[in-house]
Design a protein around this motif. Structure first.
Motif, PDB file in Angstrom:
ATOM      1  N   PHE A  35      11.885  -0.994  -7.215  1.00 30.77           N
ATOM      2  CA  PHE A  35      12.919  -1.641  -6.415  1.00 30.77           C
ATOM      3  C   PHE A  35      13.486  -0.699  -5.360  1.00 30.77           C
ATOM      4  O   PHE A  35      13.880  -1.157  -4.278  1.00 30.77           O
ATOM      5  N   LEU A  36      13.520   0.611  -5.638  1.00 25.72           N
ATOM      6  CA  LEU A  36      13.965   1.559  -4.613  1.00 25.72           C
ATOM      7  C   LEU A  36      13.039   1.505  -3.406  1.00 25.72           C
ATOM      8  O   LEU A  36      13.487   1.501  -2.259  1.00 25.72           O
ATOM      9  N   ARG A  37      11.727   1.436  -3.655  1.00 30.76           N
ATOM     10  CA  ARG A  37      10.759   1.377  -2.561  1.00 30.76           C
ATOM     11  C   ARG A  37      10.712  -0.004  -1.930  1.00 30.76           C
ATOM     12  O   ARG A  37      10.647  -0.140  -0.714  1.00 30.76           O
ATOM     13  N   GLY A  38      10.723  -1.032  -2.775  1.00 29.72           N
ATOM     14  CA  GLY A  38      10.488  -2.382  -2.280  1.00 29.72           C
ATOM     15  C   GLY A  38      11.689  -3.018  -1.620  1.00 29.72           C
ATOM     16  O   GLY A  38      11.570  -3.654  -0.568  1.00 29.72           O
ATOM     17  N   ILE A  39      12.870  -2.872  -2.234  1.00 36.35           N
ATOM     18  CA  ILE A  39      14.063  -3.535  -1.700  1.00 36.35           C
ATOM     19  C   ILE A  39      14.745  -2.693  -0.636  1.00 36.35           C
ATOM     20  O   ILE A  39      15.224  -3.206   0.372  1.00 36.35           O
ATOM     21  N   GLY A  40      14.795  -1.370  -0.849  1.00 38.42           N
ATOM     22  CA  GLY A  40      15.443  -0.478   0.106  1.00 38.42           C
ATOM     23  C   GLY A  40      16.656   0.188  -0.531  1.00 38.42           C
ATOM     24  O   GLY A  40      17.493  -0.465  -1.150  1.00 38.42           O
ATOM     25  N   GLU A  41      16.761   1.510  -0.368  1.00 41.42           N
ATOM     26  CA  GLU A  41      17.792   2.275  -1.059  1.00 41.42           C
ATOM     27  C   GLU A  41      19.192   2.037  -0.520  1.00 41.42           C
ATOM     28  O   GLU A  41      20.183   2.344  -1.194  1.00 41.42           O
ATOM     29  N   VAL A  42      19.327   1.511   0.700  1.00 43.04           N
ATOM     30  CA  VAL A  42      20.665   1.313   1.270  1.00 43.04           C
ATOM     31  C   VAL A  42      21.067  -0.157   1.274  1.00 43.04           C
ATOM     32  O   VAL A  42      21.958  -0.568   1.988  1.00 43.04           O
ATOM     33  N   THR A  43      20.419  -0.966   0.454  1.00 42.69           N
ATOM     34  CA  THR A  43      20.816  -2.364   0.302  1.00 42.69           C
ATOM     35  C   THR A  43      21.902  -2.474  -0.767  1.00 42.69           C
ATOM     36  O   THR A  43      22.042  -1.607  -1.633  1.00 42.69           O
ATOM     37  N   ASP A  44      22.665  -3.552  -0.701  1.00 39.97           N
ATOM     38  CA  ASP A  44      23.702  -3.791  -1.718  1.00 39.97           C
ATOM     39  C   ASP A  44      23.106  -3.827  -3.113  1.00 39.97           C
ATOM     40  O   ASP A  44      23.694  -3.320  -4.073  1.00 39.97           O
ATOM     41  N   ALA A  61       2.256  -6.726  -9.364  1.00 42.46           N
ATOM     42  CA  ALA A  61       1.224  -7.317 -10.207  1.00 42.46           C
ATOM     43  C   ALA A  61      -0.040  -7.633  -9.402  1.00 42.46           C
ATOM     44  O   ALA A  61      -1.166  -7.433  -9.886  1.00 42.46           O
ATOM     45  N   VAL A  62       0.131  -8.132  -8.195  1.00 43.02           N
ATOM     46  CA  VAL A  62      -1.018  -8.452  -7.339  1.00 43.02           C
ATOM     47  C   VAL A  62      -1.819  -7.194  -7.028  1.00 43.02           C
ATOM     48  O   VAL A  62      -3.058  -7.201  -7.062  1.00 43.02           O
ATOM     49  N   ILE A  63      -1.105  -6.090  -6.745  1.00 41.75           N
ATOM     50  CA  ILE A  63      -1.793  -4.822  -6.474  1.00 41.75           C
ATOM     51  C   ILE A  63      -2.485  -4.312  -7.734  1.00 41.75           C
ATOM     52  O   ILE A  63      -3.666  -3.947  -7.723  1.00 41.75           O
ATOM     53  N   GLU A  64      -1.760  -4.306  -8.841  1.00 38.36           N
ATOM     54  CA  GLU A  64      -2.269  -3.730 -10.089  1.00 38.36           C
ATOM     55  C   GLU A  64      -3.504  -4.469 -10.594  1.00 38.36           C
ATOM     56  O   GLU A  64      -4.437  -3.849 -11.129  1.00 38.36           O
ATOM     57  N   HIS A  65      -3.543  -5.773 -10.413  1.00 44.80           N
ATOM     58  CA  HIS A  65      -4.657  -6.575 -10.937  1.00 44.80           C
ATOM     59  C   HIS A  65      -5.655  -6.979  -9.847  1.00 44.80           C
ATOM     60  O   HIS A  65      -6.522  -7.821 -10.091  1.00 44.80           O
ATOM     61  N   HIS A  66      -5.516  -6.401  -8.640  1.00 45.26           N
ATOM     62  CA  HIS A  66      -6.473  -6.589  -7.553  1.00 45.26           C
ATOM     63  C   HIS A  66      -6.687  -8.070  -7.208  1.00 45.26           C
ATOM     64  O   HIS A  66      -7.808  -8.498  -6.917  1.00 45.26           O
ATOM     65  N   GLY A 103       1.975   0.509  -2.349  1.00 45.18           N
ATOM     66  CA  GLY A 103       0.749   1.197  -2.729  1.00 45.18           C
ATOM     67  C   GLY A 103      -0.517   0.395  -2.610  1.00 45.18           C
ATOM     68  O   GLY A 103      -1.596   0.874  -2.996  1.00 45.18           O
ATOM     69  N   GLY A 104      -0.457  -0.808  -2.095  1.00 44.07           N
ATOM     70  CA  GLY A 104      -1.651  -1.622  -1.942  1.00 44.07           C
ATOM     71  C   GLY A 104      -2.236  -1.500  -0.541  1.00 44.07           C
ATOM     72  O   GLY A 104      -1.667  -0.873   0.354  1.00 44.07           O
ATOM     73  N   LYS A 105      -3.392  -2.139  -0.353  1.00 40.96           N
ATOM     74  CA  LYS A 105      -4.002  -2.204   0.963  1.00 40.96           C
ATOM     75  C   LYS A 105      -3.213  -3.184   1.825  1.00 40.96           C
ATOM     76  O   LYS A 105      -2.831  -4.256   1.376  1.00 40.96           O
ATOM     77  N   SER A 106      -2.958  -2.812   3.063  1.00 40.75           N
ATOM     78  CA  SER A 106      -2.101  -3.610   3.945  1.00 40.75           C
ATOM     79  C   SER A 106      -2.566  -5.067   3.987  1.00 40.75           C
ATOM     80  O   SER A 106      -3.738  -5.369   4.204  1.00 40.75           O
ATOM     81  N   ALA A 107      -1.615  -5.974   3.749  1.00 42.51           N
ATOM     82  CA  ALA A 107      -1.883  -7.409   3.791  1.00 42.51           C
ATOM     83  C   ALA A 107      -0.563  -8.126   4.019  1.00 42.51           C
ATOM     84  O   ALA A 107       0.491  -7.667   3.574  1.00 42.51           O
ATOM     85  N   PRO A 108      -0.587  -9.250   4.730  1.00 45.83           N
ATOM     86  CA  PRO A 108       0.658  -9.977   5.005  1.00 45.83           C
ATOM     87  C   PRO A 108       1.165 -10.731   3.780  1.00 45.83           C
ATOM     88  O   PRO A 108       0.427 -11.007   2.834  1.00 45.83           O
TER      89      PRO A 108
END
Length: 417
Positions: free
Chosen positions: A42-51, A82-87, A287-292
């Motif tokens: 969540f620190l990486r995904g949501i952002g450390e300066v979010t509420d 989960a999508v990254i971990e399970h490809h 940590g995954g391959k770039s995808a929208p």
């Protein structure tokens, strides 16, 4: 945090079944992720300066192994993990949906608790604005299916990161020049997350916010084309919307399209019940391959608050209530109840004795469509009296016990099956 009591289950079940039907019709498949994740996600995904990260997450150190863990405050980061971990993207683009509890330590308010529930959709691997439009149209169909007609769509574009950086600098310069007019929360955000200042509800700051530099002035050609394409698709389907330049959402991972559905009910203050948008950089960030990616989340408690005003009370817990009062009647009543269940009917069997009058009161309170009565005469004749509890005529019929289920299903006004 609150309990969801048995009397409320009918409404929850109706909502959940309607959601499952609508999302399945669009090809979305359910995914279930843990309610506990590593805090770093969540620190990486949501952002450390979010509420959420700064003051709302329930985080702790696992006493058994020292790991830093967090009760999920939202599900997008966990689904992407989960999508990254399970490809899963190796199989192609993914349409996924989830439901379940989230946890945030924030001020409780109408429709929002520290344990609250969300239903959400994530569409991963789709680049164009057509998937953004699909998600908004799916929401509109869901509201129609639920009978909610006082919800309005607001949209905006946040552009790409480099466009937001340019806008961010202009915003900081503008707000710094008016720093004396900022409240304490805005001053705290000024250099860490100035975009969130635009979402302030402080009445004293509204004129200042209204005159702030608008992000749309900084959008490049590709971002404008994406946003215009989205609008064209929504207009083609006749879906009304408002462009709200102050709509920014509360998480760092959004880019391009963002949207909210807001309640416009006349007897209650406006309330956001659904929000989402595009997050093209999140998969790579985690940590995954770039995808929208693109998605949204619905606040379940907020939707149920609105549903209570438009739906009849969802209190029926069974189709049939079995009333019995005679020596040895309980054995025959058990047999009959099981026969009825064999035919797919939901049955409440009265237990604990009591007069016919008291049993009929319970039958009526159960919401059952029919009462099936076994008295001394019925037992002796192998018959059951079937009484309609919901029709004004209050009709009744006596049939052989073995035919009771067929009679109810044939005449089954008010029976769910």
């Amino acid at each position: 945090m609150n309990d969801v009591l048995p009397a409320q289950q009918g409404l929850w079940r109706y909502f959940e079944e309607t959601v499952a039907s609508v999302v399945t019709s669009y090809g979305y498949r359910q995914i279930r992720t843990p309610i506990l994740e590593h805090t770093g996600l969540f620190l990486r995904g949501i952002g450390e300066v979010t509420d959420i990260v700064e003051k709302e997450m329930y985080s702790f150190t696992d006493a058994l192994n020292g790991e830093q863990l967090t009760l999920r405050p939202e599900s997008t980061a966990g689904v992407v993990r989960a999508v990254i971990e399970h490809h899963l993207l190796r199989e192609g683009p993914q349409r996924l949906w989830y439901q379940g509890p989230m946890f945030r330590h924030e001020r409780p308010q109408r429709g929002r608790y520290r344990q609250f529930h969300q239903v959400g959709l994530e569409a991963l691997g789709f680049e164009g604005p057509d998937i953004d439009a699909e998600l908004m149209l799916l929401c509109a169909r869901l509201w129609d299916e639920l009978g909610l007609h006082n919800l309005h769509l607001e949209i905006n574009s946040l552009g790409q990161s480099e466009e937001r950086i340019t806008h961010r600098q202009a915003l900081i310069e503008y707000l710094s020049a008016h720093e004396s007019s900022l409240d304490d929360d805005a001053k705290r955000r000024l250099h860490s997350n100035p975009l969130r200042i635009l979402d302030s509800k402080n009445p004293a700051m509204q004129s200042l916010i209204e005159d702030a530099p608008k992000l749309d002035r900084f959008l490049g050609d590709a971002s404008r084309a994406h946003f215009e394409g989205l609008q064209a698709m929504l207009r083609r389907r006749g879906l009304a919307f408002t462009i709200n330049p102050r709509l920014v959402r509360g998480l760092d991972y959004y880019n391009l399209s963002v949207f909210e559905w807001v309640s416009t009910s006349t007897d209650k203050a406006p309330l956001t019940v659904c929000g989402g948008g595009r997050y093209d950089g999140l998969i790579e960030t985690l940590g995954g391959k770039s995808a929208p990616g693109c998605g949204f989340a619905i606040g379940v408690e907020r939707i149920l608050d609105l549903l209570q005003a438009v739906l009849p009370e969802q209190h029926a817990v069974c189709d049939v209530y079995v009333v019995h009062h005679a020596p040895q009647s309980h054995l025959a009543a058990i047999d009959l109840a099981e026969q009825l269940r064999d035919h797919g009917l939901d049955v409440l069997l009265h237990c604990g004795g009591g007069s016919f009058k008291s049993q009929f009161r319970r039958a009526d309170a159960s919401g059952a469509a029919y009462a099936v009565v076994l008295g001394e005469d019925e037992i002796a004749q192998g018959q059951a009296t079937i009484k309609d509890l919901r029709q004004a005529s209050a009709s009744q019929a006596q049939v052989p016990m073995v035919e009771a289920a067929h009679y109810i299903l044939e005449h089954g006004f008010g029976v769910k099956h």
